[in-house]
Design a protein around this motif. Structure first.
Motif, PDB file in Angstrom:
ATOM      1  N   THR A  66       2.290   1.739  -3.472  1.00 33.94           N
ATOM      2  CA  THR A  66       1.263   2.253  -4.377  1.00 33.94           C
ATOM      3  C   THR A  66       1.042   3.748  -4.150  1.00 33.94           C
ATOM      4  O   THR A  66       0.949   4.529  -5.102  1.00 33.94           O
ATOM      5  CB  THR A  66      -0.061   1.480  -4.187  1.00 33.94           C
ATOM      6  OG1 THR A  66       0.180   0.101  -4.479  1.00 33.94           O
ATOM      7  CG2 THR A  66      -1.155   2.006  -5.093  1.00 33.94           C
ATOM      8  N   LEU A  67       0.975   4.151  -2.885  1.00 31.55           N
ATOM      9  CA  LEU A  67       0.806   5.575  -2.576  1.00 31.55           C
ATOM     10  C   LEU A  67       1.996   6.383  -3.080  1.00 31.55           C
ATOM     11  O   LEU A  67       1.823   7.455  -3.665  1.00 31.55           O
ATOM     12  CB  LEU A  67       0.654   5.791  -1.074  1.00 31.55           C
ATOM     13  CG  LEU A  67      -0.741   5.798  -0.513  1.00 31.55           C
ATOM     14  CD1 LEU A  67      -0.697   6.030   1.001  1.00 31.55           C
ATOM     15  CD2 LEU A  67      -1.618   6.830  -1.172  1.00 31.55           C
ATOM     16  N   ARG A  80      -1.628  11.387   2.474  1.00 29.32           N
ATOM     17  CA  ARG A  80      -1.848  10.071   3.065  1.00 29.32           C
ATOM     18  C   ARG A  80      -0.540   9.429   3.503  1.00 29.32           C
ATOM     19  O   ARG A  80      -0.464   8.803   4.569  1.00 29.32           O
ATOM     20  CB  ARG A  80      -2.614   9.193   2.088  1.00 29.32           C
ATOM     21  CG  ARG A  80      -4.044   9.724   1.882  1.00 29.32           C
ATOM     22  CD  ARG A  80      -4.811   9.045   0.771  1.00 29.32           C
ATOM     23  NE  ARG A  80      -4.911   7.610   0.998  1.00 29.32           N
ATOM     24  CZ  ARG A  80      -5.190   6.736   0.037  1.00 29.32           C
ATOM     25  NH1 ARG A  80      -5.399   7.146  -1.207  1.00 29.32           N
ATOM     26  NH2 ARG A  80      -5.277   5.448   0.302  1.00 29.32           N
ATOM     27  N   LEU A  81       0.525   9.600   2.704  1.00 27.42           N
ATOM     28  CA  LEU A  81       1.844   9.096   3.090  1.00 27.42           C
ATOM     29  C   LEU A  81       2.343   9.779   4.359  1.00 27.42           C
ATOM     30  O   LEU A  81       2.874   9.133   5.264  1.00 27.42           O
ATOM     31  CB  LEU A  81       2.857   9.310   1.970  1.00 27.42           C
ATOM     32  CG  LEU A  81       2.821   8.327   0.815  1.00 27.42           C
ATOM     33  CD1 LEU A  81       3.653   8.853  -0.352  1.00 27.42           C
ATOM     34  CD2 LEU A  81       3.336   6.963   1.258  1.00 27.42           C
ATOM     35  N   SER A 123       1.804   6.963  -6.619  1.00 27.81           N
ATOM     36  CA  SER A 123       0.723   7.908  -6.947  1.00 27.81           C
ATOM     37  C   SER A 123       1.167   9.367  -6.880  1.00 27.81           C
ATOM     38  O   SER A 123       0.508  10.239  -7.452  1.00 27.81           O
ATOM     39  CB  SER A 123      -0.467   7.701  -6.008  1.00 27.81           C
ATOM     40  OG  SER A 123      -1.025   6.423  -6.195  1.00 27.81           O
ATOM     41  N   THR A 124       2.282   9.632  -6.222  1.00 27.87           N
ATOM     42  CA  THR A 124       2.766  11.016  -6.156  1.00 27.87           C
ATOM     43  C   THR A 124       3.223  11.513  -7.521  1.00 27.87           C
ATOM     44  O   THR A 124       3.333  12.715  -7.741  1.00 27.87           O
ATOM     45  CB  THR A 124       3.918  11.182  -5.140  1.00 27.87           C
ATOM     46  OG1 THR A 124       5.035  10.412  -5.559  1.00 27.87           O
ATOM     47  CG2 THR A 124       3.477  10.779  -3.735  1.00 27.87           C
ATOM     48  N   GLU A 131       0.668   8.405   7.399  1.00 24.06           N
ATOM     49  CA  GLU A 131       1.155   7.061   7.725  1.00 24.06           C
ATOM     50  C   GLU A 131       2.566   7.106   8.300  1.00 24.06           C
ATOM     51  O   GLU A 131       2.876   6.400   9.260  1.00 24.06           O
ATOM     52  CB  GLU A 131       1.109   6.160   6.491  1.00 24.06           C
ATOM     53  CG  GLU A 131       1.485   4.728   6.770  1.00 24.06           C
ATOM     54  CD  GLU A 131       0.588   3.988   7.752  1.00 24.06           C
ATOM     55  OE1 GLU A 131       0.991   2.892   8.193  1.00 24.06           O
ATOM     56  OE2 GLU A 131      -0.510   4.478   8.094  1.00 24.06           O
ATOM     57  N   ASP A 138      -2.880  14.298  -2.794  1.00 25.82           N
ATOM     58  CA  ASP A 138      -3.653  13.409  -1.926  1.00 25.82           C
ATOM     59  C   ASP A 138      -2.776  12.265  -1.443  1.00 25.82           C
ATOM     60  O   ASP A 138      -2.789  11.917  -0.257  1.00 25.82           O
ATOM     61  CB  ASP A 138      -4.879  12.868  -2.670  1.00 25.82           C
ATOM     62  CG  ASP A 138      -5.663  11.898  -1.811  1.00 25.82           C
ATOM     63  OD1 ASP A 138      -6.198  12.324  -0.772  1.00 25.82           O
ATOM     64  OD2 ASP A 138      -5.728  10.701  -2.181  1.00 25.82           O
ATOM     65  N   ALA A 139      -1.980  11.703  -2.348  1.00 30.19           N
ATOM     66  CA  ALA A 139      -1.071  10.621  -1.976  1.00 30.19           C
ATOM     67  C   ALA A 139      -0.032  11.101  -0.967  1.00 30.19           C
ATOM     68  O   ALA A 139       0.280  10.400   0.000  1.00 30.19           O
ATOM     69  CB  ALA A 139      -0.390  10.047  -3.221  1.00 30.19           C
ATOM     70  N   GLN A 193       0.829  -1.213   0.000  1.00 32.78           N
ATOM     71  CA  GLN A 193       0.000   0.000   0.000  1.00 32.78           C
ATOM     72  C   GLN A 193       0.860   1.259   0.000  1.00 32.78           C
ATOM     73  O   GLN A 193       0.546   2.229  -0.693  1.00 32.78           O
ATOM     74  CB  GLN A 193      -0.940  -0.008   1.203  1.00 32.78           C
ATOM     75  CG  GLN A 193      -2.011  -1.077   1.131  1.00 32.78           C
ATOM     76  CD  GLN A 193      -2.746  -1.228   2.444  1.00 32.78           C
ATOM     77  OE1 GLN A 193      -2.131  -1.367   3.498  1.00 32.78           O
ATOM     78  NE2 GLN A 193      -4.066  -1.210   2.376  1.00 32.78           N
TER      79      GLN A 193
END
Length: 78
Positions: A8-9, A27-28, A12-13, A31, A23-24, A5
């Protein structure tokens, strides 16, 4: 969140849509903050000092204590 995950994030950057990339990143960041808190708590529970943790993170003792002090078993110990 598992490694797949996170990977994948991170990928996505580089999205063509900068808002999707942002958004990625958000979220990173959330986390990474969660993982840091867990690892600081583990280090403190194993006897690591605030100065040692701060050195590993590349910040001042005051900064790491302000951010993570009071958490975990030994959160208040200097």
């Amino acid at each position: 969140m598992d490694v797949r995950q996170l990977t994948t994030l991170a990928a996505s950057t580089a999205d063509d849509d900068p808002l999707a990339g942002l958004d990625a990143v958000a979220r990173l960041r959330a986390e990474v903050e969660r993982i840091e808190a867990v690892l600081v708590r583990r280090a403190r529970n194993k006897g690591a000092t605030w100065p040692r943790i701060a050195a590993v993170l590349g910040v001042s003792k005051q900064a790491v204590h302000k951010k993570h002090g009071g958490r975990g078993l030994f959160g208040g110990r200097s």
